[in-house]
Scaffold this active site. Structure first.
Site, mmCIF file in Angstrom:
data_model
loop_
_atom_site.group_PDB
_atom_site.id
_atom_site.type_symbol
_atom_site.label_atom_id
_atom_site.label_comp_id
_atom_site.label_asym_id
_atom_site.label_seq_id
_atom_site.Cartn_x
_atom_site.Cartn_y
_atom_site.Cartn_z
ATOM 1 N N CYS A 85 0.832 -1.203 0.000
ATOM 2 C CA CYS A 85 0.000 0.000 0.000
ATOM 3 C C CYS A 85 0.868 1.256 0.000
ATOM 4 O O CYS A 85 1.922 1.308 0.626
ATOM 5 C CB CYS A 85 -0.897 -0.020 1.241
ATOM 6 S SG CYS A 85 -1.930 1.441 1.417
ATOM 7 N N CYS A 88 1.025 4.751 3.621
ATOM 8 C CA CYS A 88 2.015 5.058 4.663
ATOM 9 C C CYS A 88 3.412 4.802 4.105
ATOM 10 O O CYS A 88 3.596 3.983 3.212
ATOM 11 C CB CYS A 88 1.824 4.173 5.888
ATOM 12 S SG CYS A 88 0.248 4.373 6.734
ATOM 13 N N GLN A 290 -8.895 20.217 8.504
ATOM 14 C CA GLN A 290 -7.701 19.434 8.791
ATOM 15 C C GLN A 290 -8.076 17.992 9.113
ATOM 16 O O GLN A 290 -8.990 17.745 9.889
ATOM 17 C CB GLN A 290 -6.938 20.047 9.970
ATOM 18 C CG GLN A 290 -6.261 21.365 9.653
ATOM 19 C CD GLN A 290 -4.976 21.209 8.857
ATOM 20 O OE1 GLN A 290 -4.596 20.116 8.474
ATOM 21 N NE2 GLN A 290 -4.298 22.316 8.611
ATOM 22 N N ASP A 388 -0.819 30.596 5.576
ATOM 23 C CA ASP A 388 -0.842 29.133 5.480
ATOM 24 C C ASP A 388 -1.088 28.775 4.014
ATOM 25 O O ASP A 388 -2.208 28.450 3.616
ATOM 26 C CB ASP A 388 -1.950 28.572 6.379
ATOM 27 C CG ASP A 388 -1.975 27.047 6.404
ATOM 28 O OD1 ASP A 388 -1.088 26.423 5.789
ATOM 29 O OD2 ASP A 388 -2.892 26.483 7.018
ATOM 30 N N CYS A 415 3.148 23.116 4.982
ATOM 31 C CA CYS A 415 3.082 21.654 4.898
ATOM 32 C C CYS A 415 4.218 21.102 4.045
ATOM 33 O O CYS A 415 4.238 19.918 3.721
ATOM 34 C CB CYS A 415 1.737 21.207 4.334
ATOM 35 S SG CYS A 415 1.395 21.818 2.669
#
Length: 458
Positions: A85, A88, A290, A388, A415
Site C-alpha cells: 500500500c 504510509c 484538517q 498558510d 506543509c
C-alpha cells in the site's frame, strides 16, 4: 574534454548498499560506488540487499530484498498491507524516530535550500496516538480479480490495494469502506474503470466528526443517477453507526481529480459538525478541514502563540480558507482580516464566525496580492500577518506584499519544508528573520510534516 561517467549499476541486478539517510519521501538513500540509490522501507545505518527496478542518469530506485544489518530504530509494521500500500511510508520506523526524522527533514531543507543556520528548530510535536487519526477518507473503487476493491493505490501506481482496516483512518471510515463494498457487490453496482470510462462509482469518501461522532458517506459517481439508490441508502443507514448524511457527488470527466462540481444530498443533513478548540464547524462533502483534528489544535495554538497577541493587534490571515486559524487568532486579537481567493470558502468562513459568535473578524474574497495593498491604502497596518499557503508556498510577489505592509511579525504555517525554506530565504532579504520553527506531526506513519515558523522584522 567532458567524459560521461559510466553508471555503475544495472536494472534487474542485486546489490548490497549502506543506507546513509532518509529521502524527502521517506525512502532510504544509499550509495553504490558514489551513485545514489533510493530504497523504500530502508533506514539510515542499515546495510541492505536491493534489486534495481529503475535506472536514471543520476540515480536509481531499488526494491528492498533483505535487511542484512538492521537499524535499532526499525519497527515491525503493524499493517499487513504495508509493503504494497502507498498510504504510509514510515511504519517500519519507530514513532520517536519518525518524529526525529521529520525534524531533520526541516533542518535539511532550511540549511540546504534556505541557507539559514541560526534558527531554533524545535523537536517535532508528536501525536498522543499515532493511529486511527484521519477524519477524512478518500478511497478509489475498482475491480481487482473481478471483485470490488476499495483502498489506497499501490505506491507509484493506480492499482488499488483492497483495505479492510486502514490503521491511520478513523475506525468509522473503515466501517464505511467495508459497508459500501458490501452494498455495491450485493446490488451489482459497477465500479468505474478509468481505462474504459465505464462503470458508476469512482470513489467513496468518509467524513467523521471527531468530537461529535457524526458520520458522512460520499459516493463519487461517473453517472448522474445512482442505481438502486433507495436500497443503498437503507443498507448504509442500517450498517454505519453515527451516520447522519449520505451524499452523491457527480464527476463525469476523464480526470484524476476526485470530486466533481455537482453534489446532491441523498439522505440526512448536508454536513456534519466537528470542533477545533472552543469552536464548532459545519463540514460539507467538499469543505476543507484538517484531517487530524487533535493535532490541528496543537498546530493552531502554536500559530497563535507565535503571533504574540495581547488583544490590541490587527492581524491579517492570508490564505484563510474557511477561517479556522482566523477564529483562533480572533480570541487574542483586536481584529483579524481573512483573505481567500476561493469564494465558497469565504462563505463558509463567514458562517463559521457567525456560528461561533465571533464578531471581530472580516473575510475578503480576492488575491492577497491585490487585496493587501488596497487595505494598506485604506490605513490598515497589521501588527502580524499569518500565512498558510498551498504546498507550493508563496510567490515572491506575495511575500513582497507582506513585507510592504511592514508587520512586526509574520507567522508562516507550512506543509512543505522545501517551499518554506525557499520563502524564508526570500523574507530574510527583506529583513524578516526566522527565529523559531515548530514541526508538528499531523500525519503519523507518513513522511509529511507540518511546520509553524515565527519571523520578526529586524
Amino acid at each position: 574534454m567532458f567524459v560521461t561517467r559510466e553508471i555503475p549499476i544495472k536494472k534487474g541486478e542485486n546489490y548490497i548498499l549502506d543506507i546513509v539517510s532518509l529521502g524527502h519521501s521517506g525512502e532510504g538513500v544509499g550509495r553504490y560506488q558514489d551513485f545514489t540509490v533510493f530504497v523504500p522501507h530502508a533506514l539510515p545505518g542499515e546495510q541492505v540487499k536491493v534489486n534495481i527496478i529503475e535506472v536514471k542518469k543520476s540515480y536509481a530506485k531499488g526494491r528492498l530484498i533483505a535487511v542484512i544489518r538492521a537499524s535499532a530504530q526499525r519497527s515491525e509494521p503493524a499493517c499487513l498491507l504495508y509493503q504494497k500500500c502507498g498510504g504510509c511510508q514510515l511504519q517500519h520506523l519507530s514513532y520517536p524516530a519518525q518524529l526525529a526524522a521529520k525534524r531533520q527533514q526541516v533542518v535539511d531543507a532550511v540549511t540546504r535550500i534556505g541557507k539559514i543556520t541560526d534558527v531554533d528548530i524545535k523537536p517535532t510535536l508528536g501525536a498522543a496516538d499515532p493511529w486511527y487519526y484521519r477524519n477524512k477518507m478518500q478511497f478509489p473503487v475498482g475491480l481487482v480479480n473481478n471483485e470490488i476493491a476499495i483502498g489506497c493505490f499501490e505506491q507509484g501506481t493506480h492499482r488499488i490495494v483492497h483495505t479492510e482496516n486502514c490503521l491511520i483512518q478513523h475506525k468509522a471510515n473503515n466501517i464505511i469502506a467495508q459497508q459500501v463494498r458490501t452494498v455495491l457487490s450485493q446490488l451489482g453496482i459497477a465500479p468505474y474503470d478509468e481505462r474504459t470510462g465505464q462503470g458508476v462509482v469512482r470513489h467513496v469518501l468518509g467524513r467523521v466528526g471527531t468530537a461529535s461522532g457524526e458520520v458522512m458517506v460520499v459516493l463519487v459517481t461517473a453517472t448522474n443517477e445512482l442505481p438502486h439508490k433507495a436500497e443503498v441508502i437503507a443498507q448504509l443507514q442500517a450498517k454505519v453507526p453515527g451516520l447522519v448524511s449520505i451524499v452523491q457527488n457527480i464527476n463525469n470527466k476523464n480526470t484524476n481529480i476526485i470530486m466533481g462540481n455537482r453534489t446532491i444530498t441523498l439522505w440526512g443533513k448536508d454536513n456534519i459538525t466537528d470542533s477545533l478548540g472552543d469552536f464548532n464547524f459545519n463540514i460539507s462533502a467538499r469543505s476543507f478541514f484538517q484531517v487530524n483534528t487533535l493535532q490541528a489544535n496543537v498546530l493552531y495554538d502554536k500559530a497563535v502563540e507565535y503571533a504574540a497577541l495581547t488583544g490590541t493587534e490587527t492581524v491579517i490571515d492570508a490564505y484563510c480558507g474557511t477561517g479556522t486559524i482566523t477564529l483562533f487568532l480572533a480570541r487574542k486579537a483586536k481584529k483579524v482580516i481573512g483573505i481567500e481567493i476561493v469564494e465558497p470558502a469565504v462563505k463558509d468562513a463567514n458562517e463559521n464566525a457567525k456560528r461561533n459568535d465571533v464578531s471581530n473578524v472580516e473575510f475578503i474574497v480576492g488575491d492577497a496580492i491585490a487585496v493587501m495593498p488596497d487595505l494598506y491604502k485604506k490605513g490598515v497596518r497589521p501588527d502580524a500577518i499569518v500565512v498558510d499557503p498551498p504546498r507550493a508556498g508563496c510567490e515572491r510577489t506575495v511575500l513582497e506584499t507582506f513585507v510592504n505592509m511592514q508587520p512586526d511579525r509574520i507567522v508562516y504555517v507550512s506543509c512543505n519544508p522545501a517551499s518554506l525554506a525557499r520563502d524564508l530565504a526570500i523574507l530574510a532579504e527583506y529583513g524578516y528573520k526566522a527565529r523559531e520553527i515548530q514541526p508538528v506531526d499531523m500525519f503519523p506513519q507518513t513522511f509529511h510534516v507540518e511546520c509553524v515558523c515565527k519571523l520578526v522584522r529586524t
